[in-house]
Scaffold this motif. Structure first.
Motif, mmCIF file in Angstrom:
data_model
loop_
_atom_site.group_PDB
_atom_site.id
_atom_site.type_symbol
_atom_site.label_atom_id
_atom_site.label_comp_id
_atom_site.label_asym_id
_atom_site.label_seq_id
_atom_site.Cartn_x
_atom_site.Cartn_y
_atom_site.Cartn_z
ATOM 1 N N LYS A 1 0.836 -1.201 0.000
ATOM 2 C CA LYS A 1 0.000 0.000 0.000
ATOM 3 C C LYS A 1 0.865 1.242 0.000
ATOM 4 N N ASP A 2 0.489 2.243 -0.810
ATOM 5 C CA ASP A 2 1.199 3.531 -0.857
ATOM 6 C C ASP A 2 0.193 4.668 -0.941
ATOM 7 N N SER A 3 0.620 5.848 -0.513
ATOM 8 C CA SER A 3 -0.191 7.061 -0.650
ATOM 9 C C SER A 3 0.454 7.978 -1.673
ATOM 10 N N ILE A 4 -0.380 8.572 -2.532
ATOM 11 C CA ILE A 4 0.118 9.423 -3.612
ATOM 12 C C ILE A 4 -0.675 10.720 -3.613
ATOM 13 N N SER A 5 0.022 11.849 -3.575
ATOM 14 C CA SER A 5 -0.648 13.141 -3.678
ATOM 15 C C SER A 5 -1.016 13.392 -5.136
ATOM 16 N N THR A 6 -2.224 13.892 -5.379
ATOM 17 C CA THR A 6 -2.630 14.167 -6.757
ATOM 18 C C THR A 6 -1.878 15.361 -7.338
ATOM 19 N N ALA B 1 -3.028 -6.135 -11.415
ATOM 20 C CA ALA B 1 -2.186 -6.106 -10.207
ATOM 21 C C ALA B 1 -2.321 -4.825 -9.394
ATOM 22 N N TRP B 2 -3.094 -3.842 -9.885
ATOM 23 C CA TRP B 2 -3.170 -2.548 -9.202
ATOM 24 C C TRP B 2 -4.613 -2.143 -8.912
ATOM 25 N N ARG B 3 -4.810 -1.453 -7.798
ATOM 26 C CA ARG B 3 -6.071 -0.805 -7.475
ATOM 27 C C ARG B 3 -5.782 0.581 -6.902
ATOM 28 N N PHE B 4 -6.699 1.522 -7.204
ATOM 29 C CA PHE B 4 -6.541 2.891 -6.709
ATOM 30 C C PHE B 4 -7.836 3.333 -6.030
ATOM 31 N N TYR B 5 -7.683 3.908 -4.851
ATOM 32 C CA TYR B 5 -8.806 4.486 -4.119
ATOM 33 C C TYR B 5 -8.507 5.974 -3.902
ATOM 34 N N ALA B 6 -9.542 6.806 -4.035
ATOM 35 C CA ALA B 6 -9.360 8.255 -3.956
ATOM 36 C C ALA B 6 -9.941 8.810 -2.655
ATOM 37 N N LYS B 7 -9.245 9.811 -2.102
ATOM 38 C CA LYS B 7 -9.733 10.546 -0.938
ATOM 39 C C LYS B 7 -9.777 12.027 -1.279
ATOM 40 N N ASP B 8 -10.657 12.766 -0.578
ATOM 41 C CA ASP B 8 -10.708 14.211 -0.780
ATOM 42 C C ASP B 8 -9.911 14.906 0.319
ATOM 43 N N ASP B 9 -10.026 16.229 0.402
ATOM 44 C CA ASP B 9 -9.263 17.006 1.389
ATOM 45 C C ASP B 9 -9.631 16.654 2.829
ATOM 46 N N ASN B 10 -10.809 16.070 3.024
ATOM 47 C CA ASN B 10 -11.224 15.687 4.371
ATOM 48 C C ASN B 10 -10.686 14.322 4.793
ATOM 49 N N GLY B 11 -9.951 13.680 3.883
ATOM 50 C CA GLY B 11 -9.388 12.371 4.205
ATOM 51 C C GLY B 11 -10.390 11.235 4.123
ATOM 52 N N GLN B 12 -11.552 11.465 3.514
ATOM 53 C CA GLN B 12 -12.583 10.442 3.364
ATOM 54 C C GLN B 12 -12.483 9.797 1.989
ATOM 55 N N TYR B 13 -12.770 8.488 1.933
ATOM 56 C CA TYR B 13 -12.783 7.800 0.643
ATOM 57 C C TYR B 13 -13.959 8.278 -0.195
ATOM 58 N N LEU B 14 -13.687 8.646 -1.443
ATOM 59 C CA LEU B 14 -14.743 9.067 -2.362
ATOM 60 C C LEU B 14 -15.359 7.839 -3.031
ATOM 61 N N LYS B 15 -16.656 7.884 -3.230
ATOM 62 C CA LYS B 15 -17.345 6.794 -3.912
ATOM 63 C C LYS B 15 -17.063 6.870 -5.408
ATOM 64 N N GLY C 1 -16.794 13.671 -6.407
ATOM 65 C CA GLY C 1 -15.946 14.571 -5.642
ATOM 66 C C GLY C 1 -14.580 14.708 -6.286
ATOM 67 N N GLN C 2 -13.768 15.607 -5.728
ATOM 68 C CA GLN C 2 -12.458 15.903 -6.280
ATOM 69 C C GLN C 2 -11.353 15.185 -5.493
ATOM 70 N N PRO C 3 -10.681 14.192 -6.103
ATOM 71 C CA PRO C 3 -9.604 13.500 -5.393
ATOM 72 C C PRO C 3 -8.424 14.430 -5.104
ATOM 73 N N SER C 4 -7.918 14.374 -3.885
ATOM 74 C CA SER C 4 -6.704 15.117 -3.534
ATOM 75 C C SER C 4 -5.579 14.169 -3.127
ATOM 76 N N GLN C 5 -5.941 12.908 -2.879
ATOM 77 C CA GLN C 5 -4.951 11.899 -2.509
ATOM 78 C C GLN C 5 -5.409 10.540 -3.013
#
Length: 610
Positions: free
Chosen positions: A508-513, A538-552, A576-580
């Motif tokens: 698992k890794d975190s990536i800034s948009t 082999a890859w999956r990506f999940y997006a979060k917004d500025d509030n740190g919540q997973y976007l649907k 929503g707008q992914p930030s991470q």
């Protein structure tokens, strides 16, 4: 099973049917209920007036069904089963109206692929699921009116498709049992005439009306056994926990403020209830009864009055209505008896205060979008979304990335199929987790040893049985063993061996948009993933917004060079707008040997033992 008896419709709503074992006492009650049911059905034959017969049948049948449901819920074994947070949706938005606005403004329409040149299916996509536990909690209604075609022709909505209508029709989809808002545009069929769907006028926009009633506020309460009989007051709202047993809670709600006319509906449900056990996890619900003892007694009284009548009359109907109004004026409390799958430690209740409720009405003119799962279009089609919706199941689902061997083995269940002696089956399965998504397609199954044994005089495992190769077959990837009893020289009693399970090692890794690596690109709310650098295998990506919540995620498309060619890039659209971004990649794949000894079930069609 959520049951209520609204007098306006005299009916029962069944959401979930319960099955479970019964004690001797329960069996006696069940026998008594069945006998009373037979007596009631026989009494209906004596009623000559059709309208009176229907009324007695509806109310009496509903009361018997309610009693049957009460018995099933009360006698169901307490087996712990966990569910999702059904109140999470209410916590994400600052006001009830903000939740309504998200629901209204997040609705759009998709054109679904169809194999027929005479049908085009339209799917309204809602920002919130209509399946529990994420069901939209406020009263709402949606009415479709018409579809506008590419030739500017307007086709009115009709409640069902007509064989005799020679023109283009708009009606509910044939799959409306599971997707009640899906629609189908049906083109006329002409015998012997070839029709190309591309030459038909295409749906461009869908017109309708939407109405939502929002409570003025949502109050949340946490209750335990210490709160039994102690009313909790907040302004005009009084909530009382009447009882709390092992897996069942009784709650009573009183709203001292009058409800506005729009919200004065007997099917209104102002109570949303969930429970946690001693581990802090949320228990799934097994059902609820929404009629108090006083309400049931009133219905029984009305049924008795009906059964005394010889015929139905306007005066008698008016009498029932007046009795109903008088009862409702005297009994304004809302009652619920809720059953859970597990022992309750703490109760969480959300109260929807519909005093001073607001009504949102909107005329819909929704463009029809087309997003195929796979497309040869090299352009990224925009899908701007003016609302933010969070994925409340993501965090729990992603725990599967840390699945270990021991947990995987413990989750395996073994089922047998014994209907056909020539194709007996043993099936190994486990609940699907996030780990299963990243297993890929290249598996090393290893050895899959299997030996069948007889049973000895002590009822234990006996001698091994020598078998020809064709007597059984192992499908290691599906976890299925099939064997033919007709080829067994002796009756088998045990199967011993191992079956492979597969476990991905996931990084698992975190990536800034703001600093995306090569192969990832963000266009608005759309994430573009280069499949050469980040293959979906082999890859999956999940997006979060500025509030740190997973976007649907709204939907995803795969873009290919040709219809049967490999994917060039995938596009994921979010509410929503992914930030991470959180990336998950498979670094290794381990084969886990699951050893077993299975006591075989007997087949009634089995050949006699030699």
């Amino acid at each position: 099973m959520d049951l209520r008896l609204p007098l306006t419709s005299i009916g029962l709503g069944l959401v979930l049917l319960i099955s479970g074992g019964c004690s001797p006492c329960d069996e006696n009650k069940q026998a008594s209920l069945e006998e009373r049911t037979r007596q009631f059905e026989a009494s209906l034959d004596a009623i000559q007036d059709p309208k009176l017969k229907d009324a007695v049948s509806d109310l009496g049948g509903s009361l018997l069904l309610l009693e049957r449901a009460q018995g099933k819920l009360a006698s169901k074994p307490i087996d712990t089963e966990y569910g999702e947070d059904s109140l999470a949706l209410l916590k994400h938005y600052p006001t009830p109206q903000a939740l309504v606005d998200t629901y209204v403004n997040g609705l759009f329409v998709l054109r679904k692929p169809s194999s027929s040149d005479y049908l085009t299916d339209l799917q309204p996509v809602f920002p919130f699921s209509f399946d529990m536990p994420a069901q939209f909690p406020f009263p709402h209604g949606l009415e479709w009116q018409s579809v506008t075609l590419s030739n500017n022709k307007v086709i009115p909505f009709q409640p069902e498709w007509s064989e005799t209508d020679p023109g283009i029709q708009l009606s509910p989809s044939s799959s409306n049992l599971t997707s009640p808002d899906d629609l189908t545009v049906t083109y006329p069929f002409i015998e012997g005439l070839e029709v190309d769907n591309k030459n038909q006028p295409q749906p461009v926009s869908l017109l309708g009306k939407l109405e939502v009633i929002a409570p003025s506020r949502v109050l949340t309460f946490e209750l335990s056994k210490a709160d039994i009989g102690k009313p909790r007051q907040d302004g005009n709202i009084r909530l009382t926990l009447l009882s709390l047993e092992k897996n069942v809670a009784e709650i009573e709600l009183n709203n001292s403020s009058p409800l506005p006319e729009e919200a004065n509906d007997t099917s209104l449900n102002p109570l949303l209830t969930q429970a946690r056990d001693s581990t802090g996890q949320i228990l799934s619900r097994s059902g609820s009864i929404n009629e108090s003892a006083a309400q049931i007694a009133f219905y029984q009284q009305q049924l008795a009055e009906m059964q005394k009548q010889k015929s139905w009359s306007d005066d008698f109907e008016k009498q029932l209505e007046n009795e109903q109004k008088a009862f409702e004026q005297q009994h304004t409390n809302h009652y619920a008896k809720v059953y859970f799958n597990g022992v309750v430690e703490k109760l969480e209740v959300a109260v929807l205060d519909f005093a001073q409720a607001s009504v949102t009405r909107k005329d819909l003119d929704l463009p029809v979008h087309r997003f195929d799962r796979s497309t040869t279009d090299k352009n990224v089609q925009p899908l701007p979304m003016p609302v933010v919706v969070y994925d409340d199941q993501a965090a729990n689902y992603l725990k599967g990335a840390q699945l270990d061997e021991e947990t995987l083995k413990k989750s395996v269940t073994i089922n047998q199929s014994v209907e056909d002696a020539s194709a007996m089956r043993i099936e190994f399965s486990h609940p699907r987790t996030f780990n299963d998504e990243l297993l890929g397609s290249e598996f090393s199954t290893g050895d899959t040893p299997l030996t069948f044994f007889t049973q000895n005089d002590k009822g234990q495992r006996g001698e091994p049985i020598e078998l020809p190769d064709e007597a059984f077959e192992i499908d290691p990837l599906r976890g299925i063993i099939t064997y033919d009893l007709n080829l067994f020289p002796e009756t088998p009693a045990y199967a011993v061996g191992s079956i492979p399970l597969f476990l991905a090692s996931i990084k698992k890794d975190s990536i800034s948009t703001r600093q995306l690596p090569k192969g990832l690109e963000l266009k608005g709310n759309a994430l573009i993933v280069d499949q050469k650098l980040f293959p979906a295998d082999a890859w999956r990506f999940y997006a979060k917004d500025d509030n740190g919540q997973y976007l649907k995620e709204i939907l995803a498309t795969s873009h290919t060079a040709s219809a049967d060619g490999p994917a060039l890039f995938d596009v994921h659209y979010f509410y929503g707008q992914p930030s991470q971004l959180e990336s998950y990649t498979r670094s290794d794949l381990e084969t886990v040997e699951y050893g077993f000894e299975v006591k075989l079930e007997k087949s009634e069609s089995a050949p006699p033992a030699s």
